[in-house]
Design a protein around this motif. Sequence first.
Motif, PDB file in Angstrom:
ATOM      1  N   PHE A 106      35.867   1.674  32.992  1.00 62.09           N
ATOM      2  CA  PHE A 106      37.257   1.926  32.634  1.00 62.09           C
ATOM      3  C   PHE A 106      37.638   1.178  31.357  1.00 62.09           C
ATOM      4  N   VAL A 123      46.893   7.087  32.940  1.00 60.81           N
ATOM      5  CA  VAL A 123      45.611   7.210  32.243  1.00 60.81           C
ATOM      6  C   VAL A 123      44.444   7.249  33.229  1.00 60.81           C
ATOM      7  N   LEU A 124      44.724   7.042  34.508  1.00 57.96           N
ATOM      8  CA  LEU A 124      43.691   7.159  35.531  1.00 57.96           C
ATOM      9  C   LEU A 124      43.645   8.588  36.058  1.00 57.96           C
ATOM     10  N   GLU A 179      46.391  -0.230  34.420  1.00 61.71           N
ATOM     11  CA  GLU A 179      47.067   0.745  35.280  1.00 61.71           C
ATOM     12  C   GLU A 179      46.567   0.647  36.717  1.00 61.71           C
ATOM     13  N   GLN A 239      43.204   1.482  31.406  1.00 61.81           N
ATOM     14  CA  GLN A 239      42.938   2.004  32.749  1.00 61.81           C
ATOM     15  C   GLN A 239      42.882   0.873  33.780  1.00 61.81           C
ATOM     16  N   ARG A 299      43.168   7.851  41.640  1.00 59.05           N
ATOM     17  CA  ARG A 299      44.447   7.277  42.068  1.00 59.05           C
ATOM     18  C   ARG A 299      44.683   7.565  43.553  1.00 59.05           C
TER      19      ARG A 299
END
Length: 175
Positions: free
Chosen positions: A142, A60-61, A149, A146, A66
């Motif tokens: 976020f 979801v990022l 994650e 998020q 990332r």
Amino acid sequence: MARLPLVPLQNWPVALTDAVRRGRDTRMLSSTVPVQVWAHRPQAALAWLALLDQLHNHGVLDGRLRELVRLRIAAFTNCQACQLARKSDAVDAADLAALACQPADSVHFSPAEREALRYAELFAADPHAITETHFEALARHFSIPQIVELQMFCALMLAGGRMTLVQRAYEDPPA
């Protein structure tokens, strides 16, 4: 040379071979060498790769975020393979230069990227310094999934980088 013997690719179970192929195809993996060490425990290697796949390919990022976080954590693990690998074209030479100095304060990065980088730095170097204020700052940019994650990704990158460094599982295997 890796400190532990590498399991030859032809000795891998089919499921591990398939997982690594998918990982290489999506740039989730830049080398088979770490997995050749992990292949001594193929089911554990598959579980690690499945989590990595979930975060890298179904996360979801944003992929750019990332990659910035991954590279920032690599600076703390000193993992040569992690520092050299490029998992996303969304990070360019200017980003790499900005990552080399105080990235959490750099106007080069968006406010969300700065918060994630600040969190990643603390996660890697001084986790006891993470406070409610950091979580409040993350929450401005976020969602809760998020943030979860981001935590999982930081943990996986920190552990993977340290494991690869300690095992020296980053050099090319003999031809």
